[in-house]
Write a protein that holds these residues in place. Structure first.
Motif, PDB file in Angstrom:
ATOM      1  N   ASN A 202      44.678  23.425  44.640  1.00 32.05           N
ATOM      2  CA  ASN A 202      43.794  22.722  43.711  1.00 32.05           C
ATOM      3  C   ASN A 202      43.722  21.262  44.144  1.00 32.05           C
ATOM      4  O   ASN A 202      44.721  20.542  44.050  1.00 32.05           O
ATOM      5  CB  ASN A 202      44.337  22.827  42.280  1.00 32.05           C
ATOM      6  N   PRO A 203      42.568  20.781  44.631  1.00 36.07           N
ATOM      7  CA  PRO A 203      42.486  19.414  45.146  1.00 36.07           C
ATOM      8  C   PRO A 203      42.437  18.351  44.044  1.00 36.07           C
ATOM      9  O   PRO A 203      42.492  17.164  44.341  1.00 36.07           O
ATOM     10  CB  PRO A 203      41.184  19.424  45.957  1.00 36.07           C
ATOM     11  N   THR A 204      42.327  18.785  42.796  1.00 37.17           N
ATOM     12  CA  THR A 204      42.331  17.841  41.678  1.00 37.17           C
ATOM     13  C   THR A 204      43.745  17.587  41.176  1.00 37.17           C
ATOM     14  O   THR A 204      44.149  16.433  40.959  1.00 37.17           O
ATOM     15  CB  THR A 204      41.461  18.386  40.521  1.00 37.17           C
ATOM     16  N   THR A 205      44.524  18.654  41.034  1.00 35.51           N
ATOM     17  CA  THR A 205      45.904  18.508  40.558  1.00 35.51           C
ATOM     18  C   THR A 205      46.907  18.446  41.702  1.00 35.51           C
ATOM     19  O   THR A 205      48.077  18.140  41.478  1.00 35.51           O
ATOM     20  CB  THR A 205      46.273  19.694  39.658  1.00 35.51           C
ATOM     21  N   ASN A 206      46.446  18.769  42.928  1.00 37.96           N
ATOM     22  CA  ASN A 206      47.305  18.814  44.117  1.00 37.96           C
ATOM     23  C   ASN A 206      48.413  19.858  43.984  1.00 37.96           C
ATOM     24  O   ASN A 206      49.487  19.723  44.562  1.00 37.96           O
ATOM     25  CB  ASN A 206      47.905  17.428  44.410  1.00 37.96           C
ATOM     26  N   LYS A 207      48.120  20.918  43.247  1.00 37.96           N
ATOM     27  CA  LYS A 207      49.082  22.000  43.052  1.00 37.96           C
ATOM     28  C   LYS A 207      48.670  23.223  43.874  1.00 37.96           C
ATOM     29  O   LYS A 207      47.486  23.542  43.982  1.00 37.96           O
ATOM     30  CB  LYS A 207      49.157  22.406  41.577  1.00 37.96           C
ATOM     31  N   VAL A 208      49.666  23.897  44.442  1.00 34.74           N
ATOM     32  CA  VAL A 208      49.427  25.172  45.099  1.00 34.74           C
ATOM     33  C   VAL A 208      49.345  26.240  44.026  1.00 34.74           C
ATOM     34  O   VAL A 208      50.291  26.435  43.263  1.00 34.74           O
ATOM     35  CB  VAL A 208      50.532  25.489  46.120  1.00 34.74           C
ATOM     36  N   LEU A 209      48.207  26.943  43.962  1.00 34.36           N
ATOM     37  CA  LEU A 209      47.972  27.907  42.890  1.00 34.36           C
ATOM     38  C   LEU A 209      48.494  29.292  43.233  1.00 34.36           C
ATOM     39  O   LEU A 209      48.932  30.029  42.351  1.00 34.36           O
ATOM     40  CB  LEU A 209      46.475  27.982  42.585  1.00 34.36           C
ATOM     41  N   ARG A 210      48.413  29.656  44.494  1.00 33.07           N
ATOM     42  CA  ARG A 210      48.901  30.966  44.911  1.00 33.07           C
ATOM     43  C   ARG A 210      49.024  30.997  46.426  1.00 33.07           C
ATOM     44  O   ARG A 210      48.417  30.184  47.129  1.00 33.07           O
ATOM     45  CB  ARG A 210      47.968  32.085  44.436  1.00 33.07           C
ATOM     46  N   THR A 211      49.825  31.904  46.908  1.00 31.03           N
ATOM     47  CA  THR A 211      49.898  32.158  48.349  1.00 31.03           C
ATOM     48  C   THR A 211      49.356  33.555  48.611  1.00 31.03           C
ATOM     49  O   THR A 211      49.293  34.407  47.715  1.00 31.03           O
ATOM     50  CB  THR A 211      51.343  32.053  48.869  1.00 31.03           C
ATOM     51  N   PHE A 212      48.959  33.798  49.857  1.00 30.68           N
ATOM     52  CA  PHE A 212      48.342  35.063  50.230  1.00 30.68           C
ATOM     53  C   PHE A 212      49.210  35.785  51.251  1.00 30.68           C
ATOM     54  O   PHE A 212      50.098  35.176  51.871  1.00 30.68           O
ATOM     55  CB  PHE A 212      46.944  34.808  50.796  1.00 30.68           C
ATOM     56  N   PRO A 213      48.963  37.063  51.456  1.00 30.04           N
ATOM     57  CA  PRO A 213      49.749  37.808  52.442  1.00 30.04           C
ATOM     58  C   PRO A 213      49.632  37.194  53.838  1.00 30.04           C
ATOM     59  O   PRO A 213      48.574  36.687  54.224  1.00 30.04           O
ATOM     60  CB  PRO A 213      49.136  39.213  52.410  1.00 30.04           C
TER      61      PRO A 213
END
Length: 524
Positions: A202-213
């Protein structure tokens, strides 16, 4: 080495400065650039052009002066007002921001507006992406395990870098995480792929929302240098599934094994490029990679979204990796990929070229539907006499939809009767004609309207590239005997679906696109 099609129908072509030579002189009267030749212990002047403007209709070029930081292996993109913004580069250009064209250019003879030391970290081999709010983010670079935001105001410095451990974690002995693939999905978040791993930021909160395989098989980023595109964003399908997020699906193809660069660089052993192509629906609750195989392996290739929604894979090599002298066996044969076809029927090999397009080759989709193909330099300077010489010839490649047998299906947009600027969600009409006439409203399914953001293309990565299929409402015949029709469509609903700025709009009938018209989505 780097190109971007501009709304002026000219291609901005940018080379490196480091070797102080090219095949194009600065125009008469232009100020040469003084520099210190350390090898000769002498002061010299550089009177070569290291950038040019290429007119796609006349094939004429205009040499351009780059007087400040070196743009070698830089990043870039078109801002909402049509200005080309380029970030980073090598040595004195690693923290530079360059501007070209746009409203600030009022003479028609635009020149670069260059500013050194505006970025907080050095961005050599970084990736730039336009965000939903019209601001650029630049991600990564050599030993730059961070990202930062490019100020909208020209000449203003970036505020700060944001540490991004993911880039450090995906760096191996041969890096394989440079020029990371960055795709903004229709909710405004960023899918970022590096080496063989990916996540959603998320480029607004700078949080990683999920990772992918993890994507098995090898490395996909520079210097292993595979290809990636965000497949077309279909707003008709989204309207039919309004309760679900707008579908975002990514395609990742080619590359090489993690050790391929080391073997090529040190021992000149060129491993076969990867042949696999992998798709993943990022927006699925349980995403997974779905694998298929290309007709041939490809490293350093370009993957371009065509106006009809197909993907063209062109340029590159079948063995080795990116970097000087580190590849062999050019891949002369373009491949057409049809995402909507059943698995096993998606690839089609096209007419081959006889020009090797390897390291530092580029390509661009033109408004005519043709593909502009140029470049290739596997050396650290210009070499004419070599197995793979420095290539300054330009080719025009015509995809199958330009075959004369399809001429009667090719629409023509009536630009004077069609809106060229609109706001998000606005309903507007496009008038066009088609030779195969008449066709009735029942054939609305045979027609689609697409918008294409022209990317900044370098080193096999097309930064910011996206194709949006507009939601259509109705179509009616306005002049049956002349084959003239009018179709009502919705502009994209938000900047997350299509960032503000300039796009090439095409009407596609039975898979055959019109020549594109430049349109602009205005900022709110």
């Amino acid at each position: 080495m780097h190109i971007n099609l501009l709304p002026t129908n000219k291609i901005l072509v940018i080379d490196a400065k480091v070797y102080r030579v090219s095949r194009l002189k600065l125009p008469e009267g232009a100020k040469c650039i003084p520099f210190r030749d350390e090898a000769a212990n002498a002061d010299r002047e550089d009177c070569w052009a290291h950038a040019m403007e290429y007119d796609i209709f006349t094939n004429e070029v205009r040499p351009l002066r780059i007087g400040e930081g070196d743009p070698w292996c830089s990043s870039g993109g078109l801002s909402p007002d049509g200005t080309l913004v380029s970030t980073g580069g090598f040595f004195d250009g690693a923290k530079s921001i360059r501007h070209f064209g746009g409203p600030a250019c009022t003479t028609g003879e635009c020149q670069f507006r260059e500013y050194n030391n505006l970025l907080k970290e050095e961005r050599w081999y970084g990736t730039q992406q336009l965000l939903a709010n019209g601001q650029f983010i630049v991600v990564g670079g050599r030993r730059a395990f961070s990202y930062e935001f490019v100020p909208r105001e020209e000449g203003k410095a970036s505020e700060k870098p944001y540490f991004f451990p993911f880039l450090y974690e995906t760096s191996d002995l041969d890096e394989n995480n440079l020029y990371p693939f960055v795709h903004m999905i229709p909710d405004g978040n960023l899918f970022i792929f590096s080496n063989n791993r990916s996540l959603l930021l998320n480029p607004t909160t700078n949080k990683v929302l999920r990772t992918f395989p993890v994507l098995p098989g090898g490395s996909r980023n520079y210097p292993a240098s595979g290809m990636s595109v965000l497949l077309p964003i279909d707003l008709n399908a989204a309207a039919a599934n309004a309760s679900k997020p707008i579908k975002a699906e990514v395609l990742m193809c080619g590359g090489n094994t993690p050790d391929a660069f080391d073997l090529a660089e040190k021992k000149k052993i060129f491993l076969p490029a990867l042949k696999d192509c992998n798709r993943m629906v990022i927006t699925d609750p349980k995403p997974f990679w779905d694998k298929e195989e290309m007709p041939s392996g490809r490293v350093m290739g370009d993957a371009l979204l065509l106006p009809n929604g197909q993907v063209l894979m062109i340029n590159g090599a079948q063995e080795g990796t990116a970097a000087w002298w580190d590849a062999d066996k050019p891949n002369y044969t373009p491949v057409l990929y049809s995402p909507e076809m059943p698995k096993g029927e998606r690839f089609r090999q096209l007419e081959s070229t006889n020009i090797a397009r390897m390291y530092h080759s580029t390509s661009a989709v033109l408004p005519t539907g043709k593909i502009w193909v140029a470049g290739s330099n596997t050396h650290n300077t210009y070499k004419a006499n070599d197995r793979f010489p420095t290539e300054t010839r330009v080719e025009a490649f015509s995809p199958p939809y330009l075959d004369p047998i399809y001429a009667r299906f090719r629409p023509r947009i009536h630009e004077e009767e069609t809106l060229k600027e609109f706001t998000y969600g606005q309903v507007f009409k496009i008038q066009f004609s088609v030779k195969e006439s008449p066709f009735a409203e029942a054939d609305l399914d045979d027609v689609k309207v697409t918008m294409y953001y022209p990317p900044f293309t370098t080193h096999g990565i097309a930064m910011g590239q996206r194709l949006v299929v507009l939601r259509k409402h109705s179509m009616r015949v306005t002049q049956p005997f002349l084959g003239i029709y009018r179709i009502r469509v919705d502009a994209p609903p938000s900047g997350a679906v299509a960032p503000p700025g300039y796009y090439m709009l095409s009407v596609v009938y039975r898979g055959v696109p019109s020549a594109a018209m430049w349109v602009r989505i205005k900022e709110l």
